[in-house]
Design a protein around this motif. Structure first.
Motif, mmCIF file in Angstrom:
data_model
loop_
_atom_site.group_PDB
_atom_site.id
_atom_site.type_symbol
_atom_site.label_atom_id
_atom_site.label_comp_id
_atom_site.label_asym_id
_atom_site.label_seq_id
_atom_site.Cartn_x
_atom_site.Cartn_y
_atom_site.Cartn_z
ATOM 1 N N GLU A 74 0.849 -1.185 0.000
ATOM 2 C CA GLU A 74 0.000 0.000 0.000
ATOM 3 C C GLU A 74 0.890 1.241 0.000
ATOM 4 O O GLU A 74 2.083 1.164 0.303
ATOM 5 N N VAL A 96 -6.546 1.256 -3.247
ATOM 6 C CA VAL A 96 -6.639 -0.144 -2.820
ATOM 7 C C VAL A 96 -7.932 -0.771 -3.330
ATOM 8 O O VAL A 96 -7.932 -1.891 -3.877
ATOM 9 N N GLU A 97 -9.047 -0.064 -3.177
ATOM 10 C CA GLU A 97 -10.339 -0.615 -3.583
ATOM 11 C C GLU A 97 -10.450 -0.756 -5.092
ATOM 12 O O GLU A 97 -10.983 -1.753 -5.603
ATOM 13 N N ARG A 99 -8.016 -1.165 -7.304
ATOM 14 C CA ARG A 99 -7.159 -2.257 -7.773
ATOM 15 C C ARG A 99 -7.750 -3.611 -7.372
ATOM 16 O O ARG A 99 -7.701 -4.563 -8.163
ATOM 17 N N LYS A 100 -8.314 -3.687 -6.171
ATOM 18 C CA LYS A 100 -8.938 -4.933 -5.731
ATOM 19 C C LYS A 100 -10.076 -5.325 -6.664
ATOM 20 O O LYS A 100 -10.247 -6.515 -6.995
ATOM 21 N N LYS A 105 -3.435 -6.558 -6.422
ATOM 22 C CA LYS A 105 -3.061 -6.334 -5.036
ATOM 23 C C LYS A 105 -2.592 -4.896 -4.846
ATOM 24 O O LYS A 105 -2.301 -4.192 -5.791
#
Length: 253
Positions: A74, A96-97, A99-100, A105
């Motif tokens: 991160e 993060v969200e 890419r998820k 990751k």
């Protein structure tokens, strides 16, 4: 990977380069953080700078950051001054969200604006944000804006920087792409979906505290105030540590 400290991305301001941020970069690395802070293509001394905008800066930043994100790391992004524009744009598709959702990751978890351009509206440029006219510290020259004799002079109220630091700055600052200062922003701080913090430097007449605070509040930032000018990381070790403390605090959230 979630247990590792986040990668810190430090985005330098106009006319500056990563070397001017050593009082942030070196202590953060000593604390165990990976710091990504490349020289940006909008800043330099040759004609390759001409026509470059924050979009080119984002491409350069992603070259350094993406390998860490792909490993599951991160990141916390810190933009100073004009670097705030690229800081916002860097998050597009890279949180993060986001890419998820694409099966990837890692990702950007937070943004910090350090007396920076957290522009709230599309179509606004750095130049229009500060009134539409270049300040006396720089002038247009070909594809660049170049610093004038007023820049870093003893009379400049925002230079709360020791004399020895000013002497080094005068020999190390470079030119800035005209396009980077005049280009309208299409991805703004309002579009950033991760937690945002704005470090308001209360003694900064280059970007007055009231303007900093209004941008921070308009874009949903948590406000943190430091009694410093436009370059808190150059004023003193103590002021640099105040900035580091904010970065460490945000990184741990």
């Amino acid at each position: 990977m979630a247990s590792l400290k986040p990668v810190i991305v430090i985005i330098h301001g106009a006319f500056f380069s990563p070397m001017h941020y050593r009082k942030l970069i070196d202590p953060l690395r000593a604390l165990g953080y990976v710091v990504v802070s490349p020289p940006l293509p909008t800043t330099g001394l040759d004609d390759t700078v001409g026509g470059k905008t924050y979009i080119d800066d984002v491409k350069r930043l992603l070259e350094g950051l993406t390998p860490f994100l792909d490993e599951g790391r991160e990141a916390v992004v810190v933009g100073h001054s004009q670097g705030g524009i690229a800081a916002s744009a860097l998050t597009e598709g890279q949180t993060v969200e986001e890419r998820k959702a694409r099966g990837l990751k890692g990702g950007i978890k937070a943004v910090i604006y350090m007396t920076a351009l957290a522009i709230p509206e599309k179509g606004v440029s750095l130049l229009s944000a500060v009134g539409g006219t270049p300040p006396p510290i720089y002038r247009a020259e070909g594809p660049f804006y170049v610093l004038t004799e007023h820049a870093l002079s003893a009379q400049e109220a925002d230079m709360r920087v020791p004399a020895e630091e000013q002497a080094v700055l005068k020999t190390s600052l470079v030119h800035q792409s005209k396009a980077s200062i005049e280009a309208p922003v299409q991805f703004t701080a309002m579009d950033v979906t991760v937690p945002k913090t704005f470090i308001v430097c209360t003694a900064d007449p280059s970007l007055p505290a009231a303007l900093q605070q209004s941008m921070g509040e308009a874009t949903g930032c948590k406000i943190v105030k430091i009694d410093a000018g436009h370059f808190p990381f150059l004023e003193s070790t103590e002021k640099a540590q105040e900035v580091i403390d904010v970065i460490v605090d945000v990184s741990g959230q």
